[in-house]
Motif scaffolding. Structure first.
Motif, PDB file in Angstrom:
ATOM      1  N   ARG A   1       0.878  -1.275   0.050  1.00 41.01           N
ATOM      2  CA  ARG A   1       0.033   0.054  -0.055  1.00 41.01           C
ATOM      3  C   ARG A   1       0.866   1.274  -0.028  1.00 41.01           C
ATOM      4  NH1 ARG A   1      -5.139  -0.460   2.701  1.00 41.01           N
ATOM      5  NH2 ARG A   1      -4.844   1.613   3.585  1.00 41.01           N
TER       6      ARG A   1
ATOM      7  N   ASN B   1      -6.883   2.396  -4.539  1.00 40.43           N
ATOM      8  CA  ASN B   1      -7.325   1.238  -3.482  1.00 40.43           C
ATOM      9  C   ASN B   1      -8.566   1.417  -3.092  1.00 40.43           C
ATOM     10  OD1 ASN B   1      -7.509  -0.883  -1.667  1.00 40.43           O
ATOM     11  ND2 ASN B   1      -5.965  -0.367  -0.434  1.00 40.43           N
TER      12      ASN B   1
ATOM     13  N   GLU C   1     -11.718   0.396   0.506  1.00 41.31           N
ATOM     14  CA  GLU C   1     -10.281  -0.106   0.056  1.00 41.31           C
ATOM     15  C   GLU C   1     -10.550  -1.498  -0.251  1.00 41.31           C
ATOM     16  OE1 GLU C   1      -7.354   1.075   2.985  1.00 41.31           O
ATOM     17  OE2 GLU C   1      -7.858   3.113   2.609  1.00 41.31           O
TER      18      GLU C   1
END
Ligand code: FES
Length: 120
Positions: A23, A49, A57
């Protein structure tokens, strides 16, 4: 790295085919947004995301973007399946839509986000 705007995400060897993603955050239309990179078929791909069904997400467990077989990206909320190489949703409530892809590059053993290349 020739592009001064390039944003370092991680070392390249962290990303394995069908394995956990990494991420990172980007500035998207003036706001901080969650993004991620994964590796599929040896190539690194980056996406916002954010599921196309509900803007949540994808990874309930941090970095877990692939389904059990490592074939598709899966939304942990309702199970939408996305193709890893272009973000197209092939099954689930947002079938036919696509994740927002981001320009990323693998250079000299590192993964970079290239904000000026995708206009995000
Ligand atoms: S929020 Fe992703 S499939 Fe529903």
């Amino acid at each position: 790295m020739a592009d001064p705007a390039a944003q370092l995400i991680c070392d390249a060897d962290v990303l394995r085919d069908g394995g956990n993603g990494v991420r990172f955050e980007i500035q998207h239309h003036g706001e901080t947004a969650a993004a991620f990179v994964i590796r599929h078929g040896g190539v690194v791909y980056g996406y916002l995301n954010r599921c196309r069904h509900v803007p949540v997400e994808l990874d309930w467990q941090e970095g877990r973007f692939f389904d059990g077989d490592g074939d598709y990206l899966i939304c942990s909320m309702h199970g939408a399946l996305y193709l890893p190489d272009n973000g197209y949703c092939v099954a689930g409530p947002c079938r036919g839509q696509s994740l927002q892809s981001l320009a990323v590059a693998e250079r000299e053993g590192r993964i970079y986000y290239l904000p000026q290349a995708d206009g995000a």
